[in-house]
Design a protein around this motif. Structure first.
Motif, mmCIF file in Angstrom:
data_model
loop_
_atom_site.group_PDB
_atom_site.id
_atom_site.type_symbol
_atom_site.label_atom_id
_atom_site.label_comp_id
_atom_site.label_asym_id
_atom_site.label_seq_id
_atom_site.Cartn_x
_atom_site.Cartn_y
_atom_site.Cartn_z
ATOM 1 N N TYR A 74 16.743 -24.688 -55.862
ATOM 2 C CA TYR A 74 17.085 -25.090 -54.784
ATOM 3 C C TYR A 74 18.514 -24.682 -54.505
ATOM 4 N N PRO A 75 19.188 -23.800 -54.515
ATOM 5 C CA PRO A 75 20.336 -23.439 -54.807
ATOM 6 C C PRO A 75 21.457 -23.864 -54.025
ATOM 7 N N GLY A 76 21.055 -24.897 -52.928
ATOM 8 C CA GLY A 76 22.474 -25.703 -52.099
ATOM 9 C C GLY A 76 22.044 -27.285 -52.691
ATOM 10 N N LEU A 77 21.465 -27.427 -54.029
ATOM 11 C CA LEU A 77 21.725 -28.436 -53.966
ATOM 12 C C LEU A 77 23.159 -29.200 -54.729
ATOM 13 N N GLN A 78 23.511 -30.107 -54.190
ATOM 14 C CA GLN A 78 25.256 -30.261 -54.446
ATOM 15 C C GLN A 78 25.003 -32.214 -56.054
ATOM 16 N N LEU A 79 26.064 -31.802 -57.135
ATOM 17 C CA LEU A 79 26.198 -32.849 -58.172
ATOM 18 C C LEU A 79 27.426 -34.025 -57.895
ATOM 19 N N HIS A 80 27.063 -34.476 -58.135
ATOM 20 C CA HIS A 80 28.873 -35.335 -58.423
ATOM 21 C C HIS A 80 28.186 -36.266 -59.699
ATOM 22 N N LEU A 81 29.294 -35.938 -60.054
ATOM 23 C CA LEU A 81 29.458 -37.614 -61.548
ATOM 24 C C LEU A 81 30.257 -38.364 -60.883
ATOM 25 N N VAL A 82 29.350 -39.799 -61.015
ATOM 26 C CA VAL A 82 29.522 -40.831 -60.097
ATOM 27 C C VAL A 82 29.551 -42.025 -61.618
ATOM 28 N N GLY A 83 30.465 -41.181 -62.763
ATOM 29 C CA GLY A 83 29.982 -42.468 -63.816
ATOM 30 C C GLY A 83 31.280 -41.527 -64.715
ATOM 31 N N GLN A 84 31.983 -43.151 -65.525
ATOM 32 C CA GLN A 84 32.636 -42.768 -66.185
ATOM 33 C C GLN A 84 33.136 -41.321 -67.098
ATOM 34 N N LEU A 85 34.209 -40.623 -66.943
ATOM 35 C CA LEU A 85 33.772 -39.531 -68.420
ATOM 36 C C LEU A 85 34.476 -39.535 -69.512
ATOM 37 N N GLN A 86 34.460 -39.102 -70.398
ATOM 38 C CA GLN A 86 34.931 -38.569 -71.616
ATOM 39 C C GLN A 86 35.445 -37.694 -71.844
ATOM 40 N N SER A 87 37.181 -37.449 -71.961
ATOM 41 C CA SER A 87 38.146 -36.208 -72.072
ATOM 42 C C SER A 87 37.373 -35.003 -72.625
ATOM 43 N N ASN A 88 36.324 -35.699 -73.751
ATOM 44 C CA ASN A 88 35.243 -33.691 -74.445
ATOM 45 C C ASN A 88 34.263 -34.046 -73.876
ATOM 46 N N LYS A 89 33.904 -34.334 -73.210
ATOM 47 C CA LYS A 89 32.816 -33.387 -72.030
ATOM 48 C C LYS A 89 33.654 -33.189 -70.498
ATOM 49 N N ASP A 104 40.615 -41.262 -63.976
ATOM 50 C CA ASP A 104 41.016 -42.823 -63.922
ATOM 51 C C ASP A 104 42.561 -42.858 -64.765
ATOM 52 N N ARG A 105 43.276 -41.731 -65.549
ATOM 53 C CA ARG A 105 43.749 -41.682 -66.506
ATOM 54 C C ARG A 105 44.460 -40.902 -67.032
ATOM 55 N N PRO A 106 45.416 -40.393 -67.502
ATOM 56 C CA PRO A 106 46.077 -39.363 -68.121
ATOM 57 C C PRO A 106 45.849 -38.357 -68.810
ATOM 58 N N SER A 107 45.420 -38.592 -69.540
ATOM 59 C CA SER A 107 43.826 -38.431 -70.717
ATOM 60 C C SER A 107 43.609 -37.379 -69.862
ATOM 61 N N LEU A 108 42.556 -37.593 -69.056
ATOM 62 C CA LEU A 108 41.467 -37.149 -68.637
ATOM 63 C C LEU A 108 41.886 -36.177 -67.309
ATOM 64 N N VAL A 109 43.077 -36.223 -67.034
ATOM 65 C CA VAL A 109 43.718 -34.967 -66.092
ATOM 66 C C VAL A 109 44.290 -33.968 -66.747
ATOM 67 N N THR A 110 45.100 -34.075 -68.125
ATOM 68 C CA THR A 110 45.062 -33.758 -69.120
ATOM 69 C C THR A 110 44.088 -32.023 -69.399
ATOM 70 N N LYS A 114 42.701 -28.524 -68.469
ATOM 71 C CA LYS A 114 43.177 -27.405 -68.879
ATOM 72 C C LYS A 114 40.553 -26.171 -68.556
ATOM 73 N N ALA A 115 39.941 -27.486 -68.541
ATOM 74 C CA ALA A 115 39.273 -27.039 -68.750
ATOM 75 C C ALA A 115 38.577 -26.844 -66.998
ATOM 76 N N MET A 116 39.316 -26.527 -66.284
ATOM 77 C CA MET A 116 38.780 -25.832 -64.579
ATOM 78 C C MET A 116 39.396 -25.246 -65.083
ATOM 79 N N ASP A 117 41.042 -24.981 -65.875
ATOM 80 C CA ASP A 117 41.802 -23.554 -65.563
ATOM 81 C C ASP A 117 40.763 -22.494 -66.521
ATOM 82 N N LYS A 118 40.329 -23.136 -68.274
ATOM 83 C CA LYS A 118 39.559 -22.710 -68.762
ATOM 84 C C LYS A 118 38.266 -22.063 -67.722
ATOM 85 N N ALA A 119 37.914 -22.466 -67.237
ATOM 86 C CA ALA A 119 36.528 -22.448 -66.420
ATOM 87 C C ALA A 119 37.206 -21.345 -64.887
ATOM 88 N N GLY A 120 38.268 -21.175 -64.324
ATOM 89 C CA GLY A 120 38.813 -20.668 -63.712
ATOM 90 C C GLY A 120 37.909 -21.023 -61.780
#
Length: 228
Positions: A74-89, A104-110, A114-120
């Motif tokens: 189902y290519p149109g399926l969208q997935l949202h992360l609604v729980g807490q996210l560890q920075s290493n993930k 929710d925190r500066p370390s996760l922003v960083t 970086k992850a978005m830059d890497k993945a484009g």
């Protein structure tokens, strides 16, 4: 199972539409995120077959185990992360999710920047606010919100809006109204306020009447979880 899922989905959509009518809102402005955490693929499939395409998961690893095969089918399926996210993930989350509701925190922003830059790939993020000022709960402190928003903008993270989980066993309406005000105060652009991710199975109608654009509903669609 499919017929039951279709009925539950139709009933929930009707309740959302009713809340929107009362609030004089367009139901198209409310996204139903079906929270499928702990649910096996065989419980998710009937909802997809009934036409629902937006799901929420709490954990990166669980979502990785369930959704890649579903998305191939189902290519149109969208997935949202609604729980807490560890920075290493962060790398895995950016690769997998279409939206993240728990920035929710500066370390996760960083880490996410970086992850978005890497993945484009730029993944829209809701900033989670600890509206009840609960020490045990995720979310940035209310006083820290302006600085965190600035850090996210500097990291070129697309800001989708704000998210909250009100305290349990307390009337949620004041907390929803407060998050709506924060979103309007901090995110007004071109006369369109930011998204407000708020409201779950027991209080989504109240959240919609107070401005919710995304409601995160699990039990009302899947039934109660079995006790551990």
């Amino acid at each position: 199972m499919s017929e039951n899922a279709a009925t539950l989905l139709a009933n929930l959509q009707a309740e959302i539409a009713r809340a929107c009518r009362i609030a004089r809102r367009d139901p198209a402005g409310v996204t139903l995120v079906a929270v499928s955490k702990t649910r096996p693929v065989e419980d998710i499939l009937p909802l997809v077959e009934a036409g629902h395409m937006v799901f929420g998961e709490n954990r990166v690893q669980e979502a990785q185990a369930k959704f890649p095969a579903l998305r191939e089918q189902y290519p149109g399926l969208q997935l949202h992360l609604v729980g807490q996210l560890q920075s290493n993930k962060a790398d895995d989350a950016v690769a997998l999710f279409d939206a993240i509701h728990s920035l929710d925190r500066p370390s996760l922003v960083t880490a996410l920047g970086k992850a978005m830059d890497k993945a484009g790939r730029r993944v829209p993020c809701f900033v989670q606010v600890n509206v009840g000022e609960e020490e045990q709960k995720g979310g940035c402190a209310i006083a820290d919100l302006p600085a965190l928003l600035g850090q996210a903008r500097a990291a070129d993270i697309p800001l989708a809006g704000l998210m909250c989980v009100p305290p349990a066993d307390i009337e949620p309406a004041p907390f929803f109204a407060f998050l709506d005000k924060l979103a309007r105060d901090h995110g007004l652009a071109d006369e369109q306020p930011w998204g407000r991710s708020m409201g779950m199975s027991g209080d989504f109608a109240t959240a919609i009447m107070l401005g919710a654009t995304h409601v995160r509903v699990g039990t009302a669609l899947f039934g109660s979880r079995a006790a551990n």
